[in-house]
Write a protein that holds these residues in place. Structure first.
Motif, PDB file in Angstrom:
ATOM      1  N   UNK A 286      26.039   1.237  13.473  1.00 45.15           N
ATOM      2  CA  UNK A 286      26.342   2.443  14.258  1.00 45.15           C
ATOM      3  C   UNK A 286      27.172   3.474  13.505  1.00 45.15           C
ATOM      4  N   UNK A 287      27.992   3.051  12.550  1.00 47.78           N
ATOM      5  CA  UNK A 287      28.782   4.003  11.765  1.00 47.78           C
ATOM      6  C   UNK A 287      27.886   4.889  10.914  1.00 47.78           C
ATOM      7  N   UNK A 288      26.690   4.396  10.565  1.00 45.00           N
ATOM      8  CA  UNK A 288      25.752   5.168   9.757  1.00 45.00           C
ATOM      9  C   UNK A 288      24.689   5.844  10.618  1.00 45.00           C
ATOM     10  N   UNK A 289      24.284   5.189  11.690  1.00 43.53           N
ATOM     11  CA  UNK A 289      23.216   5.727  12.536  1.00 43.53           C
ATOM     12  C   UNK A 289      23.721   6.784  13.510  1.00 43.53           C
ATOM     13  N   UNK A 290      24.879   6.561  14.101  1.00 36.70           N
ATOM     14  CA  UNK A 290      25.475   7.533  15.039  1.00 36.70           C
ATOM     15  C   UNK A 290      26.924   7.803  14.594  1.00 36.70           C
ATOM     16  N   UNK A 291      27.096   8.409  13.430  1.00 34.81           N
ATOM     17  CA  UNK A 291      28.450   8.535  12.851  1.00 34.81           C
ATOM     18  C   UNK A 291      29.412   9.349  13.691  1.00 34.81           C
ATOM     19  N   UNK A 292      28.956  10.469  14.270  1.00 32.21           N
ATOM     20  CA  UNK A 292      29.876  11.319  15.023  1.00 32.21           C
ATOM     21  C   UNK A 292      30.425  10.584  16.244  1.00 32.21           C
ATOM     22  N   UNK A 293      29.537   9.910  16.953  1.00 30.90           N
ATOM     23  CA  UNK A 293      29.949   9.201  18.169  1.00 30.90           C
ATOM     24  C   UNK A 293      30.860   8.019  17.837  1.00 30.90           C
ATOM     25  N   UNK A 294      30.481   7.238  16.835  1.00 29.65           N
ATOM     26  CA  UNK A 294      31.250   6.033  16.524  1.00 29.65           C
ATOM     27  C   UNK A 294      32.599   6.365  15.879  1.00 29.65           C
ATOM     28  N   UNK A 295      32.643   7.369  15.006  1.00 30.18           N
ATOM     29  CA  UNK A 295      33.917   7.679  14.360  1.00 30.18           C
ATOM     30  C   UNK A 295      34.906   8.277  15.350  1.00 30.18           C
ATOM     31  N   UNK A 296      34.413   8.949  16.387  1.00 36.07           N
ATOM     32  CA  UNK A 296      35.313   9.483  17.402  1.00 36.07           C
ATOM     33  C   UNK A 296      36.050   8.349  18.102  1.00 36.07           C
ATOM     34  N   UNK A 297      35.347   7.267  18.394  1.00 34.61           N
ATOM     35  CA  UNK A 297      35.990   6.110  19.030  1.00 34.61           C
ATOM     36  C   UNK A 297      36.965   5.448  18.067  1.00 34.61           C
ATOM     37  N   UNK A 298      36.573   5.328  16.794  1.00 33.97           N
ATOM     38  CA  UNK A 298      37.458   4.705  15.806  1.00 33.97           C
ATOM     39  C   UNK A 298      38.728   5.552  15.612  1.00 33.97           C
ATOM     40  N   UNK A 299      38.556   6.856  15.546  1.00 36.09           N
ATOM     41  CA  UNK A 299      39.706   7.760  15.349  1.00 36.09           C
ATOM     42  C   UNK A 299      40.684   7.650  16.504  1.00 36.09           C
ATOM     43  N   UNK A 300      40.164   7.633  17.714  1.00 34.40           N
ATOM     44  CA  UNK A 300      41.007   7.507  18.902  1.00 34.40           C
ATOM     45  C   UNK A 300      41.808   6.193  18.845  1.00 34.40           C
ATOM     46  N   UNK A 301      41.153   5.142  18.445  1.00 27.00           N
ATOM     47  CA  UNK A 301      41.807   3.831  18.347  1.00 27.00           C
ATOM     48  C   UNK A 301      42.857   3.807  17.239  1.00 27.00           C
ATOM     49  N   UNK A 302      42.535   4.335  16.086  1.00 27.44           N
ATOM     50  CA  UNK A 302      43.441   4.290  14.933  1.00 27.44           C
ATOM     51  C   UNK A 302      44.652   5.190  15.129  1.00 27.44           C
ATOM     52  N   UNK A 303      44.491   6.295  15.845  1.00 27.16           N
ATOM     53  CA  UNK A 303      45.606   7.228  16.054  1.00 27.16           C
ATOM     54  C   UNK A 303      46.511   6.777  17.194  1.00 27.16           C
TER      55      UNK A 303
END
Length: 303
Positions: A286-303
């Motif tokens: 999913x990080x490669x197939x839907x990068x915008x959607x998945x990185x938004x969730x990761x960013x929210x979690x990491x911040x």
């Protein structure tokens, strides 16, 4: 007549096999093609480790999966580097880093490699993100070094007792005769087939994507390393997961055919502080197939 037919059949098979033979691409040539403007190289234990190091802030390390490379994270890096120091790397056996001199591709040796890489980079207090094989290496590192990991993100991670069949490329590499041939035969159509298995949306498996995966597989030594890595794979029972006490985000593609989505719940059961996000429009990456959607969730979690 039968003899002539047999000769024709054998000749046809030899031609088909010959058409799929690809020679290794020399390291210098593959680097000219696939090194990024941000690429850096670190001499470590006889390897020229390919990595990138961008942004400032807390450390975030992105670890790719089997047959992939640091290129798989490029869209994530664009977003994460605005708030973090983001490091990506090609694991031994893959990408521009290539094979390990000791030919050891077991999980404990990959954890040891990370220890040495982080020491050379003078990196401490890490947020680790890993996909598939990279996820297994990430959480195994967290078990071994609990004081050095702040948060974990596991994306379609390996490391639990397997559900379903072993992916075709790995099964082929394990076969005695076919595995030996795999060091020389690298059909592009098989790379494309594998990408269509790990993607949910076939339309996203572009010629450019197939070319990248196929070309990097031909980096001198990578095919032999892939076969060795496949043959050294052993089952992991997930022991130690319950000792991980850092916040962990479990991300999974609903349509993952390599590591079924049921494993997301199994990881959640074992992790003390695990939370799960399932994507109904993604497969194994999913990080490669839907990068915008998945990185938004990761960013929210990491911040």
């Amino acid at each position: 007549m039968k003899k002539k037919i047999l000769i024709v059949v054998v000749a046809t098979l030899l031609l088909l096999i010959g058409s799929q033979i690809h020679f290794d691409i020399p390291v210098a040539d593959i680097e000219r093609t696939w090194a990024l403007p941000e690429s850096k190289f670190l001499d470590l234990n006889g390897m020229r480790v390919h990595y990138t190091d961008e942004g400032k802030g807390e450390n975030v390390v992105l670890i790719h999966g089997t047959a992939a490379s640091l290129h798989t994270w490029r869209e994530w890096v664009k977003t994460l580097k605005k708030d973090f120091r983001v490091v990506t790397l090609d694991l031994p056996a893959f990408g521009l880093t290539g094979p390990s001199p000791d030919n050891d591709y077991t999980i404990p040796n990959y954890v040891k490699f990370l220890e040495q890489f982080f020491a050379a980079m003078k990196m401490r207090q890490l947020n680790l993100v890993g996909n598939s094989l990279g996820g297994q290496i990430a959480w195994r590192y967290a078990v071994a070094h609990p004081d050095n990991v702040n948060k974990l993100v596991l994306i379609d991670s390996a490391g639990l007792p397997r559900i379903g069949s072993i992916p075709l490329p790995i099964r082929l590499a394990r076969m005695p005769v076919i595995g030996s041939l795999a060091k020389y035969l690298s059909p592009r159509f098989l790379v494309k087939k594998s990408l269509k298995q790990v993607y949910y949306d076939d339309a996203k498996v572009t010629d450019a994507l197939v070319d990248r995966y196929h070309s990097l597989a031909l980096r001198a030594g990578n095919r032999n390393a892939f076969v060795e890595r496949s043959r050294q794979m052993t089952p992991d029972d997930g022991s130690g997961l319950d000792k991980i006490s850092v916040p962990t985000l479990i991300m999974w593609g609903q349509h993952d055919t390599w590591i079924p989505v049921e494993q997301a719940a199994n990881f959640r059961k074992k992790l003390f502080l695990g939370q799960v996000v399932i994507y109904d429009n993604a497969g194994h990456v999913p990080h490669e197939e839907i990068p915008e959607q998945s990185v938004a969730d990761a960013l929210k979690f990491l911040k």
